[in-house]
Design an enzyme around this catalytic site. Structure first.
Site, PDB file in Angstrom:
ATOM      1  CB  CYS A  44      37.422  60.045  49.784  1.00 35.02           C
ATOM      2  SG  CYS A  44      37.927  58.373  50.157  1.00 35.02           S
ATOM      3  CB  SER A  45      32.951  57.957  48.892  1.00 33.14           C
ATOM      4  OG  SER A  45      32.628  59.010  48.016  1.00 33.14           O
TER       5      SER A  45
END
Length: 108
Positions: A10-11
């Site tokens: 994810c980020s």
């Protein structure tokens, strides 16, 4: 050594950490020896080059815009990749995300 390695990206790798622990519990309940970990999207290239590299990559819905580029990279190393279902991600449904990863691995 784990039978299969599942990588979530994810980020920053933070929001998937809770999902990892829920997936790990689901895997243990199913008697599976899986290594499941979360990392940032910036670390994908490094993880794909690692030995051993992940057997499957699941992208967090917030980085779905990266899917086409990441798919090219995972195809090069021969591992399946998909985007985590937004509802399962939002509910932190480790069992469902584990099932999705297992389907990609043809390990139902």
């Amino acid at each position: 050594m784990a039978e299969k390695i599942i990588m979530l990206a994810c980020s920053a790798g933070m929001s998937t950490s809770l999902l990892v622990s829920k997936m790990q519990k689901a895997a243990e309940a199913d008697g599976l020896d899986y290594k499941i970990f979360a990392t940032s999207s910036a670390d994908i290239d490094h993880q794909l080059a690692a030995d051993p590299h992940p057997d499957v990559l699941m992208l967090g819905p917030q980085v779905r815009y990266m899917a086409n580029d990441v798919k090219k990279k995972t195809d090069k190393v021969g591992i399946p990749m998909d985007i985590i279902n937004m509802s399962d991600y939002g509910m932190m449904n480790g069992e469902k995300v584990l099932q999705a990863a297992r389907a990609l691995l043809n390990d139902k």
